[in-house]
Design a protein around this motif. Structure first.
Motif, PDB file in Angstrom:
ATOM      1  N   LEU A  10      26.738  49.334   8.750  1.00 34.59           N
ATOM      2  CA  LEU A  10      27.085  50.733   8.549  1.00 34.59           C
ATOM      3  C   LEU A  10      25.934  51.433   7.832  1.00 34.59           C
ATOM      4  O   LEU A  10      25.286  50.833   6.973  1.00 34.59           O
ATOM      5  CB  LEU A  10      28.350  50.864   7.697  1.00 34.59           C
ATOM      6  N   THR A  11      25.719  52.687   8.167  1.00 34.68           N
ATOM      7  CA  THR A  11      24.694  53.451   7.461  1.00 34.68           C
ATOM      8  C   THR A  11      25.205  53.800   6.067  1.00 34.68           C
ATOM      9  O   THR A  11      26.420  53.751   5.800  1.00 34.68           O
ATOM     10  CB  THR A  11      24.349  54.753   8.207  1.00 34.68           C
ATOM     11  N   GLU A  12      24.294  54.172   5.197  1.00 38.08           N
ATOM     12  CA  GLU A  12      24.693  54.582   3.849  1.00 38.08           C
ATOM     13  C   GLU A  12      25.641  55.770   3.911  1.00 38.08           C
ATOM     14  O   GLU A  12      26.608  55.850   3.149  1.00 38.08           O
ATOM     15  CB  GLU A  12      23.461  54.927   3.011  1.00 38.08           C
ATOM     16  N   ARG A  13      25.395  56.691   4.826  1.00 42.77           N
ATOM     17  CA  ARG A  13      26.248  57.875   4.944  1.00 42.77           C
ATOM     18  C   ARG A  13      27.647  57.491   5.429  1.00 42.77           C
ATOM     19  O   ARG A  13      28.643  58.019   4.943  1.00 42.77           O
ATOM     20  CB  ARG A  13      25.611  58.884   5.897  1.00 42.77           C
ATOM     21  N   GLN A  14      27.737  56.565   6.373  1.00 40.48           N
ATOM     22  CA  GLN A  14      29.043  56.113   6.843  1.00 40.48           C
ATOM     23  C   GLN A  14      29.827  55.467   5.700  1.00 40.48           C
ATOM     24  O   GLN A  14      31.023  55.714   5.540  1.00 40.48           O
ATOM     25  CB  GLN A  14      28.898  55.130   8.007  1.00 40.48           C
ATOM     26  N   ILE A  15      29.149  54.682   4.900  1.00 43.86           N
ATOM     27  CA  ILE A  15      29.792  54.054   3.741  1.00 43.86           C
ATOM     28  C   ILE A  15      30.234  55.112   2.749  1.00 43.86           C
ATOM     29  O   ILE A  15      31.353  55.049   2.216  1.00 43.86           O
ATOM     30  CB  ILE A  15      28.847  53.020   3.085  1.00 43.86           C
ATOM     31  N   GLU A  16      29.388  56.101   2.513  1.00 42.52           N
ATOM     32  CA  GLU A  16      29.725  57.183   1.586  1.00 42.52           C
ATOM     33  C   GLU A  16      30.967  57.940   2.067  1.00 42.52           C
ATOM     34  O   GLU A  16      31.875  58.238   1.274  1.00 42.52           O
ATOM     35  CB  GLU A  16      28.527  58.127   1.458  1.00 42.52           C
TER      36      GLU A  16
END
Length: 71
Positions: A10-16
């Motif tokens: 997952l990208t950092e943005r998806q995790i955020e």
């Protein structure tokens, strides 16, 4: 940048976004908080759900916790 855990990337943005959803925030509130469009939030959610093989948002959040992506 992406996070790879148990073959899920997952990208950092998806995790955020998943983290904010786990806190009970709505997509429109997340969009305002992050300064991006609701359409972009929906895309992050959709992509995260696909990667987590989740049927809906609560399922995606639960799977992220189980996989150790969220804590």
């Amino acid at each position: 940048m992406s996070l790879r855990i148990s073959e899920i990337s997952l990208t950092e943005r998806q995790i955020e976004v998943l983290h904010l959803l786990a806190q009970g925030k709505r997509g429109s509130n997340i969009a305002v908080q992050l300064g991006i469009s609701v359409c972009t939030i929906r895309a992050h959610i959709r992509n995260a759900m696909q990667k987590l093989d989740a049927a809906n948002i609560p399922h995606a959040v639960a799977r992220a916790y189980v996989k150790g992506i969220l804590s």
